[in-house]
Design a protein around this motif. Sequence first.
Motif, PDB file in Angstrom:
ATOM      1  N   UNK A  77      68.143  24.108  46.801  1.00  0.00           N
ATOM      2  CA  UNK A  77      69.368  24.022  46.010  1.00  0.00           C
ATOM      3  C   UNK A  77      70.494  24.872  46.582  1.00  0.00           C
ATOM      4  N   UNK A  78      70.168  26.034  47.139  1.00  0.00           N
ATOM      5  CA  UNK A  78      71.215  26.894  47.708  1.00  0.00           C
ATOM      6  C   UNK A  78      71.870  26.218  48.912  1.00  0.00           C
ATOM      7  N   UNK A  79      71.058  25.645  49.794  1.00  0.00           N
ATOM      8  CA  UNK A  79      71.615  24.946  50.956  1.00  0.00           C
ATOM      9  C   UNK A  79      72.372  23.688  50.533  1.00  0.00           C
ATOM     10  N   UNK A  80      71.854  23.000  49.523  1.00  0.00           N
ATOM     11  CA  UNK A  80      72.521  21.800  49.039  1.00  0.00           C
ATOM     12  C   UNK A  80      73.896  22.144  48.460  1.00  0.00           C
ATOM     13  N   UNK A  81      73.962  23.239  47.716  1.00  0.00           N
ATOM     14  CA  UNK A  81      75.259  23.669  47.177  1.00  0.00           C
ATOM     15  C   UNK A  81      76.217  24.051  48.298  1.00  0.00           C
ATOM     16  N   UNK A  82      75.704  24.734  49.326  1.00  0.00           N
ATOM     17  CA  UNK A  82      76.540  25.116  50.459  1.00  0.00           C
ATOM     18  C   UNK A  82      77.085  23.874  51.177  1.00  0.00           C
ATOM     19  N   UNK A  83      76.207  22.885  51.407  1.00  0.00           N
ATOM     20  CA  UNK A  83      76.634  21.650  52.070  1.00  0.00           C
ATOM     21  C   UNK A  83      77.659  20.916  51.207  1.00  0.00           C
ATOM     22  N   UNK A  84      77.431  20.898  49.889  1.00  0.00           N
ATOM     23  CA  UNK A  84      78.400  20.260  48.990  1.00  0.00           C
ATOM     24  C   UNK A  84      79.761  20.936  49.093  1.00  0.00           C
ATOM     25  N   UNK A  85      79.773  22.267  49.086  1.00  0.00           N
ATOM     26  CA  UNK A  85      81.046  23.002  49.166  1.00  0.00           C
ATOM     27  C   UNK A  85      81.763  22.721  50.487  1.00  0.00           C
ATOM     28  N   UNK A  86      81.018  22.693  51.579  1.00  0.00           N
ATOM     29  CA  UNK A  86      81.626  22.425  52.886  1.00  0.00           C
ATOM     30  C   UNK A  86      82.177  21.002  52.959  1.00  0.00           C
ATOM     31  N   UNK A  87      81.428  20.039  52.405  1.00  0.00           N
ATOM     32  CA  UNK A  87      81.914  18.658  52.415  1.00  0.00           C
ATOM     33  C   UNK A  87      83.140  18.498  51.521  1.00  0.00           C
ATOM     34  N   UNK A  88      83.127  19.165  50.360  1.00  0.00           N
ATOM     35  CA  UNK A  88      84.290  19.099  49.469  1.00  0.00           C
ATOM     36  C   UNK A  88      85.509  19.697  50.166  1.00  0.00           C
ATOM     37  N   UNK A  89      85.305  20.819  50.855  1.00  0.00           N
ATOM     38  CA  UNK A  89      86.408  21.436  51.589  1.00  0.00           C
ATOM     39  C   UNK A  89      86.915  20.512  52.691  1.00  0.00           C
ATOM     40  N   UNK A  90      85.978  19.901  53.448  1.00  0.00           N
ATOM     41  CA  UNK A  90      86.373  19.038  54.561  1.00  0.00           C
ATOM     42  C   UNK A  90      87.102  17.789  54.063  1.00  0.00           C
ATOM     43  N   UNK A  91      86.556  17.140  53.037  1.00  0.00           N
ATOM     44  CA  UNK A  91      87.199  15.932  52.522  1.00  0.00           C
ATOM     45  C   UNK A  91      88.444  16.246  51.698  1.00  0.00           C
ATOM     46  N   UNK A  92      88.559  17.482  51.205  1.00  0.00           N
ATOM     47  CA  UNK A  92      89.750  17.881  50.464  1.00  0.00           C
ATOM     48  C   UNK A  92      90.978  17.943  51.347  1.00  0.00           C
ATOM     49  N   UNK A  93      90.793  18.090  52.649  1.00  0.00           N
ATOM     50  CA  UNK A  93      91.903  18.153  53.594  1.00  0.00           C
ATOM     51  C   UNK A  93      92.312  16.774  54.125  1.00  0.00           C
ATOM     52  N   UNK A  94      91.570  15.746  53.754  1.00  0.00           N
ATOM     53  CA  UNK A  94      91.877  14.392  54.216  1.00  0.00           C
ATOM     54  C   UNK A  94      92.868  13.757  53.235  1.00  0.00           C
ATOM     55  N   UNK A  95      94.014  13.305  53.720  1.00  0.00           N
ATOM     56  CA  UNK A  95      94.990  12.682  52.811  1.00  0.00           C
ATOM     57  C   UNK A  95      94.427  11.419  52.170  1.00  0.00           C
ATOM     58  N   UNK A  96      94.672  11.240  50.888  1.00  0.00           N
ATOM     59  CA  UNK A  96      94.189  10.070  50.169  1.00  0.00           C
ATOM     60  C   UNK A  96      92.845  10.281  49.528  1.00  0.00           C
ATOM     61  N   UNK A  97      92.008  11.106  50.123  1.00  0.00           N
ATOM     62  CA  UNK A  97      90.680  11.381  49.577  1.00  0.00           C
ATOM     63  C   UNK A  97      90.757  12.556  48.598  1.00  0.00           C
ATOM     64  N   UNK A  98      91.661  13.479  48.843  1.00  0.00           N
ATOM     65  CA  UNK A  98      91.769  14.686  48.016  1.00  0.00           C
ATOM     66  C   UNK A  98      92.046  14.364  46.556  1.00  0.00           C
ATOM     67  N   UNK A  99      92.787  13.295  46.278  1.00  0.00           N
ATOM     68  CA  UNK A  99      93.099  12.954  44.890  1.00  0.00           C
ATOM     69  C   UNK A  99      91.901  12.341  44.158  1.00  0.00           C
ATOM     70  N   UNK A 100      91.011  11.667  44.865  1.00  0.00           N
ATOM     71  CA  UNK A 100      89.847  11.014  44.268  1.00  0.00           C
ATOM     72  C   UNK A 100      88.644  11.958  44.228  1.00  0.00           C
TER      73      UNK A 100
END
Length: 151
Positions: free
Chosen positions: A39-62
């Motif tokens: 669960x700790x690694x899964x949460x870390x991967x989730x946070x990194x993916x959210x950060x990475x996709x949060x910087x993509x235009x159009x995806x950040x709003x969804x």
Amino acid sequence: MLCGQFNIPFWKFFLATLIGKAIVKVCIQTTLVITLCNNQLLDLVEKKLIWAFGNVPGVASVLPSLVVKLKTSKNKFLSAHVAASASVTAKGKWNVSFSLIWNTLVWLMVINFIIQIVSSTAQGYLRTQQELEIKKMLTETKPSASEPSSG
């Protein structure tokens, strides 16, 4: 079958396949399973993916609504009780299924393939030995044939 079709030497094909499956595939699968089960690694991967996709235009709003849906699905999946296995049968009864028949057929094909490889390798070795023996016999008979006959 592929190495025979494309005239690739068996051992070259086998070593490349072994490296691909035993090293590359196993490392990727192990990393994935460890990440998904921890669960700790899964949460870390989730946070990194959210950060990475949060910087993509159009995806950040969804992204926020998608993350909420994924987390509710994950929590639902993790809280579900595992049902009793349907393959458990009473003692003394045969449990013949399509998967059992299919797995038996696959194992028979693999065993046949191994037998064919061993047989082919042995035939190739025997052919090489016979060719060497024939060359040896021919070299022994040539000097005696070139000697002048007495008489």
